[in-house]
Design an enzyme around this catalytic site. Structure first.
Site, PDB file in Angstrom:
ATOM      1  CB  ALA A 142      -4.236  11.567   6.551  1.00 54.78           C
ATOM      2  CG  ASP A 160      -7.616   4.052   6.460  1.00 55.06           C
ATOM      3  OD1 ASP A 160      -7.469   5.112   7.469  1.00 55.06           O
ATOM      4  OD2 ASP A 160      -8.480   4.530   5.909  1.00 55.06           O
ATOM      5  CB  VAL A 172      -1.198  -8.053  -2.001  1.00 55.48           C
ATOM      6  CG1 VAL A 172      -1.945  -8.856  -1.142  1.00 55.48           C
ATOM      7  CG2 VAL A 172       0.088  -7.039  -2.244  1.00 55.48           C
ATOM      8  CD  GLU A 205     -13.285  18.942   3.009  1.00 53.22           C
ATOM      9  OE1 GLU A 205     -12.773  19.434   3.898  1.00 53.22           O
ATOM     10  OE2 GLU A 205     -12.952  18.213   2.936  1.00 53.22           O
ATOM     11  N   GLY A 226       0.984  -1.025   0.730  1.00 53.92           N
ATOM     12  CA  GLY A 226       0.440  -0.092  -0.368  1.00 53.92           C
ATOM     13  C   GLY A 226       0.798   1.232   0.122  1.00 53.92           C
ATOM     14  N   GLY A 274      -0.506   4.045   0.533  1.00 54.52           N
ATOM     15  CA  GLY A 274      -1.561   5.119   0.799  1.00 54.52           C
ATOM     16  C   GLY A 274      -0.423   6.370   1.691  1.00 54.52           C
ATOM     17  CG  PHE A 275      -1.617   9.679   3.955  1.00 55.01           C
ATOM     18  CD1 PHE A 275      -0.767  10.760   3.493  1.00 55.01           C
ATOM     19  CD2 PHE A 275      -3.362   9.721   3.617  1.00 55.01           C
ATOM     20  CE1 PHE A 275      -1.983  11.635   2.908  1.00 55.01           C
ATOM     21  CE2 PHE A 275      -3.845  10.907   3.069  1.00 55.01           C
ATOM     22  CZ  PHE A 275      -3.263  11.389   2.683  1.00 55.01           C
ATOM     23  N   GLY A 276      -0.003   4.874   5.643  1.00 53.65           N
ATOM     24  CA  GLY A 276       0.943   4.929   6.166  1.00 53.65           C
ATOM     25  C   GLY A 276       1.840   4.121   5.232  1.00 53.65           C
TER      26      GLY A 276
END
Length: 425
Positions: A317, A306, A72, A168, A4, A6-8
């Protein structure tokens, strides 16, 4: 091995660059997605490239980090391998010494996945581009419609979910109709656009507290958004939604464009990882981890962001970034012969942009709203964006949209404007 980008995963890979390790980042997309700004792609403010830089470009300075585009499909924790299918169809088993899985999450329809056909979510870049086509396509079809009743359905936008994403995007659709589309159409006035925001709880942005929640609802009302709290969507189809209000009465709202921003479910990889390790998953599909974010019986395997369930931490995030960094630091400490420490989340507050130059911010008891809140929102989002070029072009587009009236990212084609149900990738 990092699964992944993403942020992590991205922050984990970055923090491992100074450790004596080789890092492989595997992701099913070739980009790192700045998910908090997806709604701005959907409403024509930003381009996809500004919030989704290529992962290889982001990590190019770290010579011990390599990137692989693959999906994966399985974990063998005893053999310490990750199985992934590459775009060329080859399936490869990658060995690892330590594994960080940060596959993120997806949209939850609370057991009604059939709603996804008519109300796509807002979790991926493909989702945002689909929503952009649906939003601007609805306006084009409203211009072609002769029947006033059918035109009203094209001009009615329904947003389900009163969290930050729902608030938003509802606010920006309203801003779009009131400011950016002036003199663009001949058969209808853009101010006729109706934006309906439905929230099942007692108030929108409930986690911000009653004060900020109330301010947000008031600000949305000024932009033209109709906020319906205590309202549960009971059915979604091609022509509209059925909503049960606070009084228990079900009302039908005709709408051709619906956006689902309620509920989050973990990546299916969390279940695969749980099956491989014997760990449990919670109701949202998140895998239960130990205090240091590792899996029971497998200290070399970490689940972050997440997809992890730990201390009721929210799926935001900041949790992903901090847990990814913690996993990377734990690996570094073990290599140095030091003991791992429990993960401690530092809450840096919450924020949401309500409308043009208006936002709300909650930070350790400090509440900001209006223009000051928007300045704080602006600074934080620029700080966490990846790459100088992204920040520069984003600032330029924000200037056009928030100081002027421009929405430069509105390009669609005839096939996209039809709004026929399409698979969201």
């Amino acid at each position: 091995m990092v699964v992944g980008a993403g942020f992590g995963g991205l922050f984990a890979a970055r923090f491992l660059h100074s450790s004596p390790v080789d890092v492989t980042v595997i992701d099913r997309t070739n980009h790192h997605l700045f998910q908090p700004l997806l709604y701005q792609v959907a409403t024509g403010i930003l381009s996809e490239g500004e919030i989704a830089p290529a992962t290889r470009d982001v990590l190019k300075a770290y010579e011990n980090v390599s990137v692989e585009l693959a999906e994966v499909t399985g974990f063998d924790l005893e053999a310490r391998t990750v199985t992934a299918t590459q775009p060329n169809g080859l399936t490869v088993a990658h060995p690892y010494d330590s594994l960080i899985v940060s596959a993120g999450g997806g949209q939850s329809y609370f057991g009604h996945d059939e709603y996804a056909e008519f109300a796509p979510g807002m979790k991926t870049l493909a989702d945002a581009l689909t929503q952009r086509a649906r939003i601007f396509g609805a306006l084009e079809l409203a211009e072609l419609e002769e029947d006033p009743e059918r035109r009203r359905a094209w001009l009615t936008f329904v947003v389900v979910g009163g969290g930050p994403t729902g608030v938003e995007i509802a606010g920006q659709i309203a801003e779009l109709s009131r400011r950016a589309l002036n003199r663009n159409f001949r058969r209808f006035d853009p101010s006729e656009i109706r934006v309906l925001l439905f929230e099942g709880g007692k108030a929108i942005l409930a986690s911000f507290g009653d004060d900020l929640s109330g301010r947000a609802a008031k600000e949305l009302g000024k932009t033209g958004v109709e906020v319906h709290a205590g309202s549960i969507v009971t059915n979604v189809d091609a022509d509209g939604v059925d909503v049960k209000g606070p009084d228990g009465k079900v009302t039908r709202y005709a709408s051709k464009t619906k956006i689902w921003a309620a509920g989050v479910s973990a990546s299916p990889l969390a279940k695969l990882l749980a099956d491989a390790s014997g760990a449990e998953c919670d109701r949202a599909g998140r895998i239960q981890v130990l205090p240091d974010c590792s899996l029971p019986g497998h200290p070399e395997v970490f689940a972050v962001g997440d997809m992890m369930a730990l201390n009721d931490l929210p799926g935001v995030a900041e949790v992903a970034m901090q847990s990814g960094i913690h996993a990377a630091r734990t690996i570094g400490k073990r290599l140095a012969g030091k003991d791992a420490q429990p993960f401690k989340y530092r809450d840096l507050g919450s924020m949401a942009a309500i409308s043009r130059r208006r936002a709300i911010v909650s930070f350790h008891g400090i509440h900001l709203s209006g223009f000051l809140g928007w300045l704080a929102w602006l600074f934080v989002h620029l700080a966490f964006m990846t790459g100088f070029k992204n920040r520069f072009t984003t600032l330029m587009h924000w200037g056009l949209s928030f100081l002027g009236t421009g929405r430069t990212e509105r390009a669609i084609t005839v096939d996209l404007a039809t709004l026929e149900p399409r698979e969201t990738r």
